[in-house]
Design an enzyme around this catalytic site. Structure first.
Site, PDB file in Angstrom:
ATOM      1  N   VAL A   1     -15.963  13.817  51.655  1.00 27.29           N
ATOM      2  CA  VAL A   1     -16.151  14.840  52.449  1.00 27.29           C
ATOM      3  C   VAL A   1     -15.243  15.064  53.364  1.00 27.29           C
ATOM      4  O   VAL A   1     -15.613  16.041  54.783  1.00 27.29           O
ATOM      5  CB  VAL A   1     -17.756  15.282  53.167  1.00 27.29           C
ATOM      6  CG1 VAL A   1     -17.942  15.201  51.643  1.00 27.29           C
ATOM      7  CG2 VAL A   1     -18.439  13.808  53.912  1.00 27.29           C
TER       8      VAL A   1
ATOM      9  N   GLY B   1     -11.731   2.534  45.357  1.00 27.03           N
ATOM     10  CA  GLY B   1     -12.147   2.769  46.790  1.00 27.03           C
ATOM     11  C   GLY B   1     -14.016   3.406  46.919  1.00 27.03           C
ATOM     12  O   GLY B   1     -14.372   3.319  47.590  1.00 27.03           O
ATOM     13  N   THR B   2     -14.122   2.732  45.850  1.00 26.31           N
ATOM     14  CA  THR B   2     -16.051   3.068  45.423  1.00 26.31           C
ATOM     15  C   THR B   2     -16.712   2.296  44.934  1.00 26.31           C
ATOM     16  O   THR B   2     -15.771   1.510  43.935  1.00 26.31           O
ATOM     17  CB  THR B   2     -16.408   4.322  44.423  1.00 26.31           C
ATOM     18  OG1 THR B   2     -17.624   4.477  44.769  1.00 26.31           O
ATOM     19  CG2 THR B   2     -15.683   3.824  43.355  1.00 26.31           C
ATOM     20  N   SER B   3     -17.876   1.997  44.786  1.00 24.90           N
ATOM     21  CA  SER B   3     -19.050   0.640  44.731  1.00 24.90           C
ATOM     22  C   SER B   3     -19.745   0.840  43.826  1.00 24.90           C
ATOM     23  O   SER B   3     -19.950   0.396  43.340  1.00 24.90           O
ATOM     24  CB  SER B   3     -19.953   0.224  46.365  1.00 24.90           C
ATOM     25  OG  SER B   3     -20.967   1.556  46.507  1.00 24.90           O
TER      26      SER B   3
ATOM     27  N   CYS C   1     -27.589  30.004  62.223  1.00 22.60           N
ATOM     28  CA  CYS C   1     -26.275  30.371  62.058  1.00 22.60           C
ATOM     29  C   CYS C   1     -27.202  32.100  62.355  1.00 22.60           C
ATOM     30  O   CYS C   1     -28.157  32.317  63.350  1.00 22.60           O
ATOM     31  CB  CYS C   1     -26.891  31.256  60.327  1.00 22.60           C
ATOM     32  SG  CYS C   1     -26.071  32.510  59.518  1.00 22.60           S
TER      33      CYS C   1
ATOM     34  N   HIS D   1     -18.938  15.829  46.330  1.00 24.54           N
ATOM     35  CA  HIS D   1     -20.586  15.655  47.358  1.00 24.54           C
ATOM     36  C   HIS D   1     -20.463  16.621  48.854  1.00 24.54           C
ATOM     37  O   HIS D   1     -20.939  16.392  49.376  1.00 24.54           O
ATOM     38  CB  HIS D   1     -20.382  14.531  47.922  1.00 24.54           C
ATOM     39  CG  HIS D   1     -20.597  13.319  47.352  1.00 24.54           C
ATOM     40  ND1 HIS D   1     -20.885  11.839  47.101  1.00 24.54           N
ATOM     41  CD2 HIS D   1     -21.972  13.328  45.919  1.00 24.54           C
ATOM     42  CE1 HIS D   1     -21.407  11.171  46.522  1.00 24.54           C
ATOM     43  NE2 HIS D   1     -22.086  12.313  45.655  1.00 24.54           N
TER      44      HIS D   1
ATOM     45  N   ASN E   1      -8.792  -1.466  44.043  1.00 23.40           N
ATOM     46  CA  ASN E   1     -10.816  -1.857  45.280  1.00 23.40           C
ATOM     47  C   ASN E   1      -9.613  -2.898  45.739  1.00 23.40           C
ATOM     48  O   ASN E   1      -9.936  -3.958  44.607  1.00 23.40           O
ATOM     49  CB  ASN E   1     -11.716  -2.401  44.838  1.00 23.40           C
ATOM     50  CG  ASN E   1     -13.493  -1.823  45.380  1.00 23.40           C
ATOM     51  OD1 ASN E   1     -13.204  -2.357  46.482  1.00 23.40           O
ATOM     52  ND2 ASN E   1     -13.672  -0.810  45.242  1.00 23.40           N
TER      53      ASN E   1
ATOM     54  N   GLN F   1     -15.641  11.982  46.691  1.00 20.60           N
ATOM     55  CA  GLN F   1     -17.197  12.029  46.772  1.00 20.60           C
ATOM     56  C   GLN F   1     -17.013  11.767  48.073  1.00 20.60           C
ATOM     57  O   GLN F   1     -18.076  11.997  49.020  1.00 20.60           O
ATOM     58  CB  GLN F   1     -17.707  10.121  46.499  1.00 20.60           C
ATOM     59  CG  GLN F   1     -17.848   9.919  44.831  1.00 20.60           C
ATOM     60  CD  GLN F   1     -18.494   8.305  44.788  1.00 20.60           C
ATOM     61  OE1 GLN F   1     -19.619   8.400  45.080  1.00 20.60           O
ATOM     62  NE2 GLN F   1     -17.502   7.276  44.708  1.00 20.60           N
TER      63      GLN F   1
ATOM     64  N   GLU G   1     -12.063  -5.117  46.193  1.00 18.44           N
ATOM     65  CA  GLU G   1     -13.575  -6.131  45.971  1.00 18.44           C
ATOM     66  C   GLU G   1     -13.188  -6.091  44.369  1.00 18.44           C
ATOM     67  O   GLU G   1     -13.174  -4.925  43.953  1.00 18.44           O
ATOM     68  CB  GLU G   1     -14.626  -6.652  46.911  1.00 18.44           C
ATOM     69  CG  GLU G   1     -14.349  -6.645  48.308  1.00 18.44           C
ATOM     70  CD  GLU G   1     -14.265  -8.025  48.654  1.00 18.44           C
ATOM     71  OE1 GLU G   1     -13.585  -8.630  49.411  1.00 18.44           O
ATOM     72  OE2 GLU G   1     -14.247  -8.868  47.579  1.00 18.44           O
TER      73      GLU G   1
HETATM   74  N1  APR Z   1      -8.555  -0.112  49.684  1.00 21.39           N
HETATM   75  C1  APR Z   1      -9.443   0.205  48.840  1.00 21.39           C
HETATM   76  N2  APR Z   1     -11.285   0.105  48.481  1.00 21.39           N
HETATM   77  C2  APR Z   1     -11.632  -0.309  49.681  1.00 21.39           C
HETATM   78  C3  APR Z   1     -10.860  -0.335  50.639  1.00 21.39           C
HETATM   79  C4  APR Z   1      -9.576  -0.147  50.597  1.00 21.39           C
HETATM   80  N3  APR Z   1      -8.295   0.260  51.669  1.00 21.39           N
HETATM   81  N4  APR Z   1     -11.670  -0.533  51.650  1.00 21.39           N
HETATM   82  C5  APR Z   1     -12.910  -0.737  50.787  1.00 21.39           C
HETATM   83  N5  APR Z   1     -12.731  -0.897  50.246  1.00 21.39           N
HETATM   84  C6  APR Z   1     -14.273  -0.497  48.632  1.00 21.39           C
HETATM   85  C7  APR Z   1     -14.711  -1.309  49.239  1.00 21.39           C
HETATM   86  O1  APR Z   1     -14.923  -1.960  48.751  1.00 21.39           O
HETATM   87  C8  APR Z   1     -16.094  -0.556  48.438  1.00 21.39           C
HETATM   88  O2  APR Z   1     -16.608  -0.785  47.390  1.00 21.39           O
HETATM   89  O3  APR Z   1     -14.635   0.951  48.407  1.00 21.39           O
HETATM   90  C9  APR Z   1     -15.860   1.302  47.821  1.00 21.39           C
HETATM   91  C10 APR Z   1     -16.245   1.721  49.301  1.00 21.39           C
HETATM   92  O4  APR Z   1     -17.871   1.588  49.065  1.00 21.39           O
HETATM   93  P1  APR Z   1     -18.910   2.469  49.610  1.00 21.39           P
HETATM   94  O5  APR Z   1     -19.539   2.050  51.241  1.00 21.39           O
HETATM   95  O6  APR Z   1     -20.194   2.110  49.590  1.00 21.39           O
HETATM   96  O7  APR Z   1     -18.417   4.020  49.600  1.00 21.39           O
HETATM   97  P2  APR Z   1     -18.490   5.061  48.058  1.00 21.39           P
HETATM   98  O8  APR Z   1     -18.553   4.044  46.653  1.00 21.39           O
HETATM   99  O9  APR Z   1     -17.648   6.190  48.250  1.00 21.39           O
HETATM  100  O10 APR Z   1     -20.362   5.724  48.237  1.00 21.39           O
HETATM  101  C11 APR Z   1     -20.963   6.415  47.481  1.00 21.39           C
HETATM  102  O11 APR Z   1     -22.887   7.152  48.927  1.00 21.39           O
HETATM  103  O12 APR Z   1     -23.952   7.230  50.053  1.00 21.39           O
HETATM  104  C12 APR Z   1     -22.867   7.921  49.133  1.00 21.39           C
HETATM  105  O13 APR Z   1     -22.273  10.342  49.450  1.00 21.39           O
HETATM  106  C13 APR Z   1     -21.974   8.270  50.353  1.00 21.39           C
HETATM  107  O14 APR Z   1     -20.319   9.226  48.977  1.00 21.39           O
HETATM  108  C14 APR Z   1     -20.893   8.473  49.061  1.00 21.39           C
HETATM  109  C15 APR Z   1     -21.402   8.000  47.933  1.00 21.39           C
END
Ligand code: APR
Length: 255
Positions: free
Chosen positions: A109, A193-195, A154, A125, A219, A107, A221
Protein backbone atom coordinates in the site's frame (compact mmCIF):
# COMPACT_ATOMS: atom_id res chain seq x y z
CA UNK A 1 27.26 -25.55 -6.60
CA UNK A 2 27.35 -22.43 -4.39
CA UNK A 3 24.28 -20.17 -3.94
CA UNK A 4 25.59 -17.62 -6.45
CA UNK A 5 26.18 -20.28 -9.13
CA UNK A 6 22.72 -21.71 -8.41
CA UNK A 7 21.16 -18.27 -8.76
CA UNK A 8 22.95 -17.76 -12.10
CA UNK A 9 21.61 -21.09 -13.33
CA UNK A 10 18.07 -20.31 -12.11
CA UNK A 11 18.26 -16.87 -13.72
CA UNK A 12 19.00 -18.48 -17.10
CA UNK A 13 15.92 -20.67 -16.66
CA UNK A 14 13.77 -17.69 -15.64
CA UNK A 15 14.96 -15.57 -18.57
CA UNK A 16 14.14 -18.38 -21.00
CA UNK A 17 10.58 -18.56 -19.63
CA UNK A 18 10.12 -14.77 -19.64
CA UNK A 19 11.58 -14.44 -23.13
CA UNK A 20 8.89 -16.80 -24.45
CA UNK A 21 6.09 -15.14 -22.44
CA UNK A 22 3.63 -12.88 -24.21
CA UNK A 23 1.55 -11.93 -21.13
CA UNK A 24 3.83 -11.73 -18.11
CA UNK A 25 2.53 -10.19 -14.88
CA UNK A 26 4.07 -9.61 -11.45
CA UNK A 27 2.53 -10.13 -8.03
CA UNK A 28 4.43 -8.32 -5.28
CA UNK A 29 4.44 -8.34 -1.49
CA UNK A 30 6.21 -6.49 1.31
CA UNK A 31 9.57 -8.07 0.42
CA UNK A 32 10.00 -5.86 -2.66
CA UNK A 33 9.81 -2.78 -0.40
CA UNK A 34 12.14 -4.18 2.29
CA UNK A 35 15.16 -2.61 0.53
CA UNK A 36 13.32 0.71 0.66
CA UNK A 37 13.49 0.46 4.45
CA UNK A 38 9.87 -0.61 4.99
CA UNK A 39 9.66 -3.56 7.42
CA UNK A 40 7.88 -6.65 6.14
CA UNK A 41 5.08 -8.12 8.25
CA UNK A 42 5.88 -11.72 9.18
CA UNK A 43 9.65 -11.98 9.27
CA UNK A 44 11.28 -11.84 12.71
CA UNK A 45 11.21 -8.21 13.85
CA UNK A 46 8.39 -7.64 11.35
CA UNK A 47 5.68 -5.02 11.63
CA UNK A 48 3.12 -7.41 13.05
CA UNK A 49 5.43 -8.20 15.98
CA UNK A 50 5.10 -4.61 17.16
CA UNK A 51 1.48 -4.24 16.09
CA UNK A 52 -0.34 -7.61 16.28
CA UNK A 53 -2.76 -7.67 13.31
CA UNK A 54 -5.71 -8.95 15.37
CA UNK A 55 -5.41 -5.77 17.50
CA UNK A 56 -4.39 -3.26 14.80
CA UNK A 57 -5.31 -4.52 11.33
CA UNK A 58 -8.92 -5.76 11.47
CA UNK A 59 -11.94 -3.67 10.54
CA UNK A 60 -13.67 -4.55 13.83
CA UNK A 61 -10.62 -3.27 15.76
CA UNK A 62 -10.83 -0.03 13.75
CA UNK A 63 -14.53 0.41 14.54
CA UNK A 64 -13.93 -0.36 18.23
CA UNK A 65 -11.03 2.05 18.70
CA UNK A 66 -10.28 4.21 15.63
CA UNK A 67 -7.89 6.41 17.64
CA UNK A 68 -5.67 3.40 18.51
CA UNK A 69 -5.59 2.19 14.91
CA UNK A 70 -4.87 5.68 13.62
CA UNK A 71 -1.94 5.99 16.08
CA UNK A 72 -0.36 2.98 14.32
CA UNK A 73 -1.20 4.38 10.89
CA UNK A 74 0.23 7.77 11.81
CA UNK A 75 3.61 6.01 12.40
CA UNK A 76 3.30 3.80 9.32
CA UNK A 77 2.19 6.57 6.94
CA UNK A 78 5.13 8.73 8.05
CA UNK A 79 7.45 5.79 7.25
CA UNK A 80 5.79 5.24 3.87
CA UNK A 81 5.86 8.99 3.06
CA UNK A 82 9.62 9.05 3.56
CA UNK A 83 10.30 5.89 1.54
CA UNK A 84 11.68 5.75 -2.00
CA UNK A 85 11.42 3.03 -4.66
CA UNK A 86 14.41 0.69 -4.85
CA UNK A 87 16.08 -1.04 -7.82
CA UNK A 88 13.49 -3.80 -7.73
CA UNK A 89 10.60 -1.37 -8.29
CA UNK A 90 12.51 0.39 -11.08
CA UNK A 91 13.30 -2.93 -12.78
CA UNK A 92 9.60 -3.82 -12.98
CA UNK A 93 8.82 -0.39 -14.45
CA UNK A 94 11.63 -0.95 -17.00
CA UNK A 95 10.20 -4.36 -17.96
CA UNK A 96 6.75 -2.78 -18.45
CA UNK A 97 8.25 0.03 -20.53
CA UNK A 98 10.00 -2.57 -22.74
CA UNK A 99 6.74 -4.47 -23.25
CA UNK A 100 7.98 -7.42 -21.17
CA UNK A 101 5.52 -7.00 -18.29
CA UNK A 102 1.81 -6.22 -18.61
CA UNK A 103 1.02 -5.20 -15.03
CA UNK A 104 2.00 -5.33 -11.40
CA UNK A 105 -0.56 -6.66 -8.91
CA UNK A 106 0.68 -5.46 -5.54
CA UNK A 107 -0.36 -6.32 -2.00
CA UNK A 108 1.64 -3.31 -0.84
CA UNK A 109 0.00 0.00 0.00
CA UNK A 110 3.15 2.16 -0.26
CA UNK A 111 2.66 3.54 -3.83
CA UNK A 112 6.32 2.72 -4.61
CA UNK A 113 5.54 0.93 -7.91
CA UNK A 114 3.84 4.07 -9.21
CA UNK A 115 6.64 6.25 -7.85
CA UNK A 116 9.12 4.06 -9.79
CA UNK A 117 7.17 4.60 -13.04
CA UNK A 118 5.00 1.49 -13.32
CA UNK A 119 1.87 2.51 -15.21
CA UNK A 120 -0.47 -0.46 -14.72
CA UNK A 121 -0.58 -1.22 -11.00
CA UNK A 122 -3.45 -3.15 -9.41
CA UNK A 123 -3.58 -2.09 -5.75
CA UNK A 124 -5.00 -5.26 -4.23
CA UNK A 125 -4.95 -3.92 -0.67
CA UNK A 126 -5.50 -0.22 -1.38
CA UNK A 127 -3.16 2.72 -0.92
CA UNK A 128 -2.01 4.09 2.45
CA UNK A 129 -1.26 7.52 1.04
CA UNK A 130 -5.03 8.17 1.05
CA UNK A 131 -7.81 8.13 3.59
CA UNK A 132 -11.51 7.76 2.83
CA UNK A 133 -14.69 8.71 4.68
CA UNK A 134 -16.78 5.70 5.65
CA UNK A 135 -19.80 8.00 5.62
CA UNK A 136 -19.81 9.88 2.31
CA UNK A 137 -16.88 8.21 0.49
CA UNK A 138 -14.85 11.45 0.23
CA UNK A 139 -11.12 10.65 -0.19
CA UNK A 140 -8.10 12.83 0.41
CA UNK A 141 -4.31 12.36 0.78
CA UNK A 142 -2.99 11.57 4.27
CA UNK A 143 -0.73 14.45 5.36
CA UNK A 144 1.11 15.13 8.60
CA UNK A 145 -1.25 18.04 9.23
CA UNK A 146 -4.33 15.90 8.62
CA UNK A 147 -3.16 13.54 11.39
CA UNK A 148 -2.45 16.20 14.01
CA UNK A 149 -5.76 15.15 15.55
CA UNK A 150 -6.71 11.47 15.32
CA UNK A 151 -8.98 9.99 14.27
CA UNK A 152 -9.27 12.51 11.39
CA UNK A 153 -12.82 13.60 10.65
CA UNK A 154 -14.50 14.21 7.30
CA UNK A 155 -16.30 17.51 6.67
CA UNK A 156 -19.49 15.44 6.78
CA UNK A 157 -18.65 14.60 10.40
CA UNK A 158 -17.85 10.90 9.94
CA UNK A 159 -14.46 9.34 10.78
CA UNK A 160 -11.91 8.92 7.98
CA UNK A 161 -10.28 5.50 7.48
CA UNK A 162 -6.91 4.71 5.83
CA UNK A 163 -7.80 3.68 2.24
CA UNK A 164 -6.40 0.18 2.75
CA UNK A 165 -8.09 -3.23 2.94
CA UNK A 166 -8.11 -4.35 6.56
CA UNK A 167 -8.62 -7.95 7.62
CA UNK A 168 -12.40 -8.72 7.58
CA UNK A 169 -12.84 -6.33 4.62
CA UNK A 170 -13.35 -7.30 1.00
CA UNK A 171 -10.94 -6.57 -1.81
CA UNK A 172 -12.50 -3.91 -4.07
CA UNK A 173 -14.54 -5.38 -6.94
CA UNK A 174 -12.41 -3.55 -9.51
CA UNK A 175 -9.08 -4.76 -8.08
CA UNK A 176 -10.34 -8.33 -7.75
CA UNK A 177 -11.76 -8.37 -11.29
CA UNK A 178 -8.63 -6.90 -12.89
CA UNK A 179 -6.22 -9.10 -10.90
CA UNK A 180 -8.24 -12.25 -11.64
CA UNK A 181 -8.36 -11.42 -15.35
CA UNK A 182 -4.58 -10.86 -15.40
CA UNK A 183 -3.94 -14.12 -13.50
CA UNK A 184 -6.22 -16.04 -15.84
CA UNK A 185 -4.61 -14.60 -18.97
CA UNK A 186 -0.91 -14.54 -18.08
CA UNK A 187 1.58 -17.11 -19.36
CA UNK A 188 4.27 -16.14 -16.84
CA UNK A 189 3.94 -14.74 -13.33
CA UNK A 190 6.73 -13.22 -11.26
CA UNK A 191 5.83 -13.72 -7.57
CA UNK A 192 8.03 -11.32 -5.66
CA UNK A 193 8.62 -10.80 -1.94
CA UNK A 194 5.50 -12.41 -0.54
CA UNK A 195 5.10 -15.14 2.05
CA UNK A 196 1.99 -16.23 0.11
CA UNK A 197 -0.07 -16.61 3.30
CA UNK A 198 -2.84 -14.06 2.76
CA UNK A 199 -5.86 -14.78 0.56
CA UNK A 200 -7.27 -13.98 -1.91
CA UNK A 201 -3.91 -12.51 -3.09
CA UNK A 202 -2.19 -15.88 -2.63
CA UNK A 203 -4.77 -17.52 -4.93
CA UNK A 204 -3.53 -15.49 -7.91
CA UNK A 205 -0.40 -17.61 -8.54
CA UNK A 206 -2.54 -20.75 -8.15
CA UNK A 207 -4.94 -19.44 -10.81
CA UNK A 208 -2.06 -18.60 -13.13
CA UNK A 209 -0.44 -22.00 -12.64
CA UNK A 210 -3.77 -23.75 -13.21
CA UNK A 211 -4.00 -21.95 -16.55
CA UNK A 212 -0.56 -23.10 -17.61
CA UNK A 213 1.53 -20.07 -16.65
CA UNK A 214 5.14 -20.42 -15.49
CA UNK A 215 5.65 -19.26 -11.90
CA UNK A 216 8.93 -17.50 -11.19
CA UNK A 217 9.41 -16.72 -7.51
CA UNK A 218 11.81 -14.02 -6.28
CA UNK A 219 12.32 -14.34 -2.55
CA UNK A 220 15.23 -14.43 -0.11
CA UNK A 221 13.64 -17.55 1.43
CA UNK A 222 11.55 -20.48 0.18
CA UNK A 223 7.79 -20.11 0.77
CA UNK A 224 4.83 -22.49 0.78
CA UNK A 225 4.75 -22.07 -3.00
CA UNK A 226 8.39 -22.91 -3.67
CA UNK A 227 8.11 -26.70 -3.69
CA UNK A 228 4.51 -26.90 -4.89
CA UNK A 229 3.71 -24.17 -7.42
CA UNK A 230 6.98 -22.51 -8.36
CA UNK A 231 8.80 -23.43 -11.56
CA UNK A 232 11.90 -21.32 -10.89
CA UNK A 233 12.87 -19.95 -7.46
CA UNK A 234 15.35 -17.07 -7.70
CA UNK A 235 16.66 -17.05 -4.12
CA UNK A 236 17.86 -13.53 -3.59
CA UNK A 237 16.86 -9.96 -2.82
CA UNK A 238 14.38 -8.39 -5.23
CA UNK A 239 16.58 -5.29 -5.51
CA UNK A 240 19.43 -7.45 -6.82
CA UNK A 241 17.60 -10.12 -8.84
CA UNK A 242 15.03 -7.99 -10.72
CA UNK A 243 17.59 -5.58 -12.24
CA UNK A 244 19.50 -8.62 -13.59
CA UNK A 245 16.29 -9.87 -15.24
CA UNK A 246 15.51 -6.41 -16.65
CA UNK A 247 19.04 -5.97 -18.01
CA UNK A 248 18.96 -9.35 -19.75
CA UNK A 249 15.46 -8.94 -21.22
CA UNK A 250 15.42 -5.27 -22.19
CA UNK A 251 19.06 -5.22 -23.24
CA UNK A 252 18.22 -8.11 -25.60
CA UNK A 253 15.52 -5.96 -27.20
CA UNK A 254 18.10 -3.35 -27.97
CA UNK A 255 15.99 -0.94 -25.90
N1 APR B 1 13.61 -9.54 -1.59
C1 APR B 1 12.71 -10.54 -1.82
N2 APR B 1 11.93 -11.08 -0.85
C2 APR B 1 12.09 -10.59 0.40
C3 APR B 1 13.00 -9.56 0.72
C4 APR B 1 13.79 -9.04 -0.33
N3 APR B 1 14.69 -8.06 -0.14
N4 APR B 1 12.91 -9.30 2.06
C5 APR B 1 11.95 -10.12 2.55
N5 APR B 1 11.46 -10.91 1.56
C6 APR B 1 10.37 -11.89 1.65
C7 APR B 1 10.29 -12.68 2.93
O1 APR B 1 11.10 -13.85 2.82
C8 APR B 1 8.79 -13.03 2.96
O2 APR B 1 8.53 -14.23 2.24
O3 APR B 1 9.17 -11.12 1.60
C9 APR B 1 8.13 -11.86 2.23
C10 APR B 1 7.34 -10.93 3.14
O4 APR B 1 6.24 -11.65 3.66
P1 APR B 1 5.15 -10.89 4.57
O5 APR B 1 5.85 -10.07 5.60
O6 APR B 1 4.16 -11.93 4.99
O7 APR B 1 4.47 -9.85 3.55
P2 APR B 1 3.34 -10.14 2.47
O8 APR B 1 3.48 -11.51 1.90
O9 APR B 1 3.37 -8.99 1.53
O10 APR B 1 1.98 -10.07 3.33
C11 APR B 1 0.79 -10.11 2.60
O11 APR B 1 -0.46 -9.66 4.60
O12 APR B 1 -0.61 -8.57 6.57
C12 APR B 1 -1.07 -8.57 5.29
O13 APR B 1 -1.89 -6.71 4.13
C13 APR B 1 -0.69 -7.30 4.56
O14 APR B 1 -0.25 -7.08 2.19
C14 APR B 1 0.12 -7.78 3.37
C15 APR B 1 -0.26 -9.25 3.27
Amino acid sequence: MNPSERLDEQLDAAIALLRRAEHAVAVTGAGISAESGIPTFRESGGFWEKYPPEQYATYSAFLKNPKKIWSMWRERSAMLRDSEPNAGHYALAQLEEAGRLEAVITQNVDNLHQDAGSKRVVEFHGNARWMRCKGCGHAEPITEEALERIPPKCSCGAIMKPDVVMFEEWISDDALAEASSLANRCDAMLVIGTSAQVYPAASLPRTAKHNGASIIEVNIEPTGFTDTLTDVHLQGAAGEVLPRIAARLTGENGT
